[in-house]
Write an enzyme that holds these catalytic residues in place. Structure first.
Site, short mmCIF file in Angstrom:
data_model
loop_
_atom_site.label_atom_id
_atom_site.label_comp_id
_atom_site.label_asym_id
_atom_site.label_seq_id
_atom_site.Cartn_x
_atom_site.Cartn_y
_atom_site.Cartn_z
N ARG A 197 51.02 2.81 25.99
CA ARG A 197 50.10 3.57 26.85
C ARG A 197 48.96 2.69 27.32
NH1 ARG A 197 46.85 8.85 24.69
NH2 ARG A 197 44.97 7.65 25.08
N ASP A 207 43.34 13.75 27.38
CA ASP A 207 42.69 12.63 26.69
C ASP A 207 41.26 12.44 27.20
OD1 ASP A 207 45.26 12.14 25.60
OD2 ASP A 207 45.75 10.78 27.25
N HIS A 230 46.59 18.96 25.03
CA HIS A 230 45.29 18.30 25.13
C HIS A 230 45.19 17.53 26.44
CE1 HIS A 230 47.96 15.10 23.72
NE2 HIS A 230 47.07 14.21 24.15
N HIS A 287 48.69 17.55 28.46
CA HIS A 287 50.03 17.14 28.03
C HIS A 287 50.20 17.42 26.53
CE1 HIS A 287 47.47 13.55 27.73
NE2 HIS A 287 48.22 13.17 26.72
#
Ligand code: SIN
Length: 282
Positions: A272, A98, A96, A257
């Site tokens: 994150r 983000d 995917h 990623h």
């Protein structure tokens, strides 16, 4: 010793001889250049606190406070990407990129390893610059005429097919399914001109792209599957092996990623921080 930038096989660059807690302006410019060129950059042996992580992120732009992930209890800017010992499914366990479901997708994320399993839990990255460049001129031209629709509801939302409703990946870690329901589907060019590098990149991904604009999902599926199979080619990918002190910083507009889920019975916790992006164009 001056900052070192080493190009990796497949995608990305490893940057050494640098301390992210005290980057000079010239080092920052070199890191920024590597980020724009490679789409994902990696650092090792960084002893960085939460506050220093936030300070580094702010040098790139405003921080995007994640509307879905659980936040660090003392630092709302930090999203917790964790998997507990008794959990089966993980966050990000499929290819995917983000935020493609946002009108203005976030630029990228800075992921700091806080607790790692002894083995496993690597993250794969794929270059959407290289995947685009490897296509024929005729196919590139055809793709540049297309736009694609992206959505987050089937991943973060409440519906029966939602990933985080149907797996334990979200248990205690994803808390805001109504935020996904409120999101409108968005349309982005299938080939974007990257806002930092000016290079062309493919901009569809298996998690959030639902169809081509003006096409049904059924009509879109064969071409999307063909593109996805192409983008996953080993020549465009790199598997990053985490160690204590490792940091990965990826660009959502240039890479995909995939967090491997191969460490059942062990805990993994990553911090994150996501930085806001700018509007995309073809
Ligand atoms: C993510 O998709 O943001 C998670 C990546 C990882 O945990 O390695």
């Amino acid at each position: 010793m001056a900052i070192q930038i080493r190009t990796l096989e497949g995608v990305g660059a490893e940057i050494t001889a640098v301390d992210l807690r005290e980057l000079s302006n010239s080092e920052f410019a070199a890191v920024r250049g590597a980020y724009a060129d490679h789409g994902v950059i990696f650092f090792r042996d960084q002893d960085i606190s939460e506050d220093q992580h936030i300070a580094f992120a702010k040098r790139w732009g405003p921080i995007n406070i994640n509307r879905f992930f659980a936040a660090h209890p003392e630092h709302p800017e930090i999203a917790l990407v964790s998997k507990e010992r008794d959990q089966q499914n993980n966050i990000g366990g499929g290819w995917h990129t983000d935020h493609s479901y946002d009108q203005i997708p976030a630029m990228g994320s800075i992921l700091v390893a806080r607790e790692l399993p002894e083995t496993g839990g690597n993250t794969l990255f794929a270059s959407m610059y290289a995947a685009y460049d490897a296509l024929s001129a005729g196919f590139q031209e055809m793709l540049s005429t297309l736009k694609a629709v992206h959505s987050a509801r089937h991943i973060f939302g409440e519906g029966p097919s939602s990933y985080y409703q149907n797996t334990d990946a979200g248990d205690g870690r994803i808390g805001n399914t109504t935020a996904a329901e409120k999101l409108q589907d968005v349309v982005h060019p299938v080939v974007i001109t990257h806002p930092l590098s000016g290079k062309k990149a493919l901009y569809v991904n298996p998690a959030f792209t639902v169809r081509f604009e003006g096409w049904t999902e059924e009509e879109s599926r064969p071409l999307l599957m063909q593109l996805y199979a192409h983008c996953m080619g080993p020549e465009f990918t790199h598997e990053f092996v985490w160690r204590p002190g490792s940091i990965a910083f990826w660009d959502n507009r240039a890479t995909w990623h995939f967090a491997r889920n191969d460490y059942h019975g062990h805990r993994r916790e990553m911090h994150r921080i996501t930085v806001e992006g700018e509007p995309l164009s073809g």
